[in-house]
Design a protein around this motif. Structure first.
Motif, mmCIF file in Angstrom:
data_model
loop_
_atom_site.group_PDB
_atom_site.id
_atom_site.type_symbol
_atom_site.label_atom_id
_atom_site.label_comp_id
_atom_site.label_asym_id
_atom_site.label_seq_id
_atom_site.Cartn_x
_atom_site.Cartn_y
_atom_site.Cartn_z
ATOM 1 N N UNK A 234 0.853 -1.183 0.000
ATOM 2 C CA UNK A 234 0.000 0.000 0.000
ATOM 3 C C UNK A 234 0.891 1.236 0.000
ATOM 4 N N UNK A 235 0.473 2.245 -0.758
ATOM 5 C CA UNK A 235 1.213 3.496 -0.867
ATOM 6 C C UNK A 235 0.381 4.631 -0.309
ATOM 7 N N UNK A 236 1.037 5.588 0.317
ATOM 8 C CA UNK A 236 0.322 6.794 0.719
ATOM 9 C C UNK A 236 0.041 7.628 -0.520
ATOM 10 N N UNK A 237 -0.994 8.422 -0.464
ATOM 11 C CA UNK A 237 -1.328 9.282 -1.603
ATOM 12 C C UNK A 237 -0.168 10.218 -1.924
ATOM 13 N N UNK A 238 0.484 10.714 -0.885
ATOM 14 C CA UNK A 238 1.614 11.634 -1.087
ATOM 15 C C UNK A 238 2.752 10.950 -1.835
ATOM 16 N N UNK A 239 3.099 9.732 -1.408
ATOM 17 C CA UNK A 239 4.199 9.019 -2.056
ATOM 18 C C UNK A 239 3.850 8.641 -3.489
ATOM 19 N N UNK A 240 2.624 8.173 -3.721
ATOM 20 C CA UNK A 240 2.218 7.765 -5.069
ATOM 21 C C UNK A 240 2.244 8.943 -6.041
ATOM 22 N N UNK B 241 0.256 2.654 -17.744
ATOM 23 C CA UNK B 241 0.158 1.385 -17.026
ATOM 24 C C UNK B 241 0.752 1.511 -15.629
ATOM 25 N N UNK B 242 1.916 2.172 -15.528
ATOM 26 C CA UNK B 242 2.535 2.397 -14.220
ATOM 27 C C UNK B 242 1.621 3.225 -13.318
ATOM 28 N N UNK B 243 1.019 4.266 -13.873
ATOM 29 C CA UNK B 243 0.119 5.109 -13.086
ATOM 30 C C UNK B 243 -1.056 4.284 -12.557
ATOM 31 N N UNK B 244 -1.573 3.397 -13.401
ATOM 32 C CA UNK B 244 -2.660 2.534 -12.954
ATOM 33 C C UNK B 244 -2.231 1.608 -11.833
ATOM 34 N N UNK B 245 -1.011 1.095 -11.911
ATOM 35 C CA UNK B 245 -0.501 0.215 -10.855
ATOM 36 C C UNK B 245 -0.329 0.976 -9.544
ATOM 37 N N UNK B 246 0.144 2.217 -9.625
ATOM 38 C CA UNK B 246 0.272 3.044 -8.423
ATOM 39 C C UNK B 246 -1.112 3.326 -7.835
ATOM 40 N N UNK B 247 -2.041 3.632 -8.717
ATOM 41 C CA UNK B 247 -3.393 3.985 -8.278
ATOM 42 C C UNK B 247 -4.068 2.817 -7.560
ATOM 43 N N UNK C 218 -8.452 11.251 -2.302
ATOM 44 C CA UNK C 218 -9.885 11.532 -2.388
ATOM 45 C C UNK C 218 -10.485 10.917 -3.644
ATOM 46 N N UNK C 219 -11.793 10.730 -3.623
ATOM 47 C CA UNK C 219 -12.497 10.160 -4.776
ATOM 48 C C UNK C 219 -12.328 11.053 -6.002
ATOM 49 N N UNK C 220 -12.315 12.367 -5.792
ATOM 50 C CA UNK C 220 -12.154 13.298 -6.915
ATOM 51 C C UNK C 220 -10.777 13.137 -7.562
ATOM 52 N N UNK C 221 -9.745 13.102 -6.737
ATOM 53 C CA UNK C 221 -8.389 12.976 -7.272
ATOM 54 C C UNK C 221 -8.151 11.590 -7.866
ATOM 55 N N UNK C 222 -8.747 10.577 -7.268
ATOM 56 C CA UNK C 222 -8.628 9.233 -7.824
ATOM 57 C C UNK C 222 -9.258 9.188 -9.216
ATOM 58 N N UNK C 223 -10.386 9.875 -9.368
ATOM 59 C CA UNK C 223 -11.043 9.937 -10.669
ATOM 60 C C UNK C 223 -10.198 10.674 -11.701
ATOM 61 N N UNK C 224 -9.550 11.755 -11.267
ATOM 62 C CA UNK C 224 -8.679 12.508 -12.177
ATOM 63 C C UNK C 224 -7.501 11.652 -12.650
ATOM 64 N N UNK C 225 -6.906 10.918 -11.720
ATOM 65 C CA UNK C 225 -5.764 10.065 -12.079
ATOM 66 C C UNK C 225 -6.208 8.914 -12.977
ATOM 67 N N UNK C 226 -7.379 8.356 -12.714
ATOM 68 C CA UNK C 226 -7.885 7.271 -13.565
ATOM 69 C C UNK C 226 -8.147 7.778 -14.978
ATOM 70 N N UNK C 227 -8.651 9.001 -15.091
ATOM 71 C CA UNK C 227 -8.895 9.577 -16.417
ATOM 72 C C UNK C 227 -7.578 9.816 -17.157
ATOM 73 N N UNK C 228 -6.555 10.279 -16.430
ATOM 74 C CA UNK C 228 -5.243 10.481 -17.037
ATOM 75 C C UNK C 228 -4.656 9.147 -17.483
#
Length: 438
Positions: free
Chosen positions: A313-319, A388-394, A402-412
């Motif tokens: 598990x990664x902290x949001x800050x580290x990811x 792909x790496x971003x998805x693995x981090x996510x 947050x759900x909002x930021x998770x959604x932004x990263x998933x869209x990216x």
């Protein structure tokens, strides 16, 4: 490693994997006694030049390794193995690759360091093909039928005789990790001024423990002495001369030098001169022991995907910090006309704070720095690797995101991985998108 005696006396009955390396010149018929169970057969490191025509009797065989043998052609009997999906014949003497040798479920084909001058058109008719490793052969072109390889993700064609990259290759929807260094097509772009790299005499170094060893070389801890009598701890990478699955270790060294300085790169202190055996070597920054590999290498099952610890598990800050750091260094490399070619978690060193370093330039290739459709395509292929790496981090980021930021990263992530290569964002746009997430 199993033994021939164990096989012949029936001690291996029911085994799913058999590893035999004992100077074999003929295929042991006793292997067929394992037909009801055998899935993985490793006969690497022998002196085989043929396989039995009835190999298909091993009806559950999924993986076959025959590297470091004496084959001059890929055996046609492989094509009759209904479940065979992974084939490895690295470092043989293969000149002929018959279409009949390609099994219908072929997913992963390793033919590194052979003498292959031509690929059969039928290679493009293997819809499951995902990983193709052909570095160190004599290929002058790729068959146009490979434009149908919509599932191909990893392609190694370094150190061949290719004069151009076909347009269809740059449009493959899932191509992600591409290595093509050491071909005539790259020579115009691969200009590295090694005169600007500091030279370090071998006599200035006192070698210590081995820190690691890979296909391209050995890394050792060392002390670097200066003229004023002081010294500092460094790492020394001693490069091997043989072809690896990615390409030439000397091309890797060239790319490390050309990459220059960046916060997320392991700093090159200089290149070694006067090695007693004229071995190519670099002196590099010694990495703090708090850093570790982000992921493990892909497995036989995952094929092109890294393996992460199940409980990681990664902290949001580290990811987020890692995502920004890797996007930044990738943009830096692209500005220098370099694609990394192996942008993977297993090539990233990180610590709990999210500090990270991108290493292993074994698959790096040079491209023109001018903004052309080919340059953009090569860079956007690497963008898919970042996606792909971003998805693995996510997937491994804890509830602090947050759900909002998770959604932004998933869209990216989805934008980076979309099938239209040139529609993907460049790394400058990715950096901007990541900076919008606090």
């Amino acid at each position: 490693m199993d033994t021939l005696a164990q096989l012949k006396t029936g001690q291996l009955a029911g085994t799913k994997r058999l590893d035999l390396s004992c100077g074999l010149t003929q295929f042991p018929r006793e292997i067929f006694d394992l037909a009801e169970s055998l899935e993985i057969l490793n006969l690497s490191g022998n002196a085989l030049c043929s396989l039995p025509e009835d190999l298909h009797r091993l009806k559950h065989l999924r993986v076959l390794f025959c590297s470091d043998n004496a084959f001059t052609a890929l055996p046609e009997c492989l094509g009759q193995c209904a479940q065979l999906s992974m084939i490895g014949f690295k470092a043989n003497q293969i000149e002929h690759l018959p279409a009949a040798a390609l099994p219908p479920l072929l997913r992963w084909l390793i033919l590194t360091d052979n003498r292959i001058g031509q690929l059969p058109a039928e290679l493009g008719e293997r819809p499951h093909l995902q990983k193709l490793m052909l570095a160190g052969n004599r290929l002058e072109q790729l068959p146009a039928s490979m434009a149908q390889c919509d599932n191909l993700e990893l392609l190694r064609i370094a150190s061949n005789r290719l004069t151009h990259l076909p347009q269809w290759l740059l449009r493959l929807p899932k191509l992600t990790w591409l290595a093509y260094a050491g071909n005539p097509l790259e020579s115009a772009a691969a200009v590295v001024d090694e005169d600007t790299t500091p030279e370090i005499a071998w006599s200035q170094l006192t070698l210590g423990d081995v820190l690691g060893e890979g296909a391209s070389g050995i890394i050792r801890q060392a002390q670097l002495s200066a003229a004023d009598g002081t010294s500092k701890a460094v790492a020394v990478k001693l490069y091997k001369g043989s072809i690896t699955s990615d390409g030439s270790p000397l091309h890797e060294m060239q790319a490390c030098i050309a990459a220059g300085r960046h916060t997320q790169l392991i700093r090159v202190e200089g290149r070694i001169v006067d090695h007693p055996e004229q071995q190519a070597a670099l002196v590099m920054q010694l990495i703090d022991p708090s850093y570790r590999n982000l992921a493990g290498l892909p497995s036989l099952a995952s094929c092109t995907r890294d393996v992460y610890p199940a409980d990681m598990r990664l902290s949001a800050t580290a990811a987020l910090r890692m995502a920004r750091g890797i996007a930044s260094v990738a943009a830096h490399l692209h500005r220098h006309g370099i694609t990394h070619g192996d942008l993977y978690g297993h090539n990233i060193l990180w610590n709990e704070s999210g500090d990270c370093l991108l290493g292993d330039f074994g698959a790096a290739s040079f491209h023109a720095t001018a903004d052309t459709p080919q340059t953009r395509a090569l860079q956007r292929i690497e963008v898919r690797a970042f996606g792909i790496l971003l998805g693995e981090l996510l997937e491994r980021t804890d509830s602090g995101l947050s759900a909002e930021h998770r959604g932004q990263l998933a869209a990216l992530r989805d934008r980076c991985c979309q099938p239209q290569v040139l529609a993907r964002p460049g790394f400058e746009a990715i950096i901007q998108a990541l900076s919008d997430i606090p």
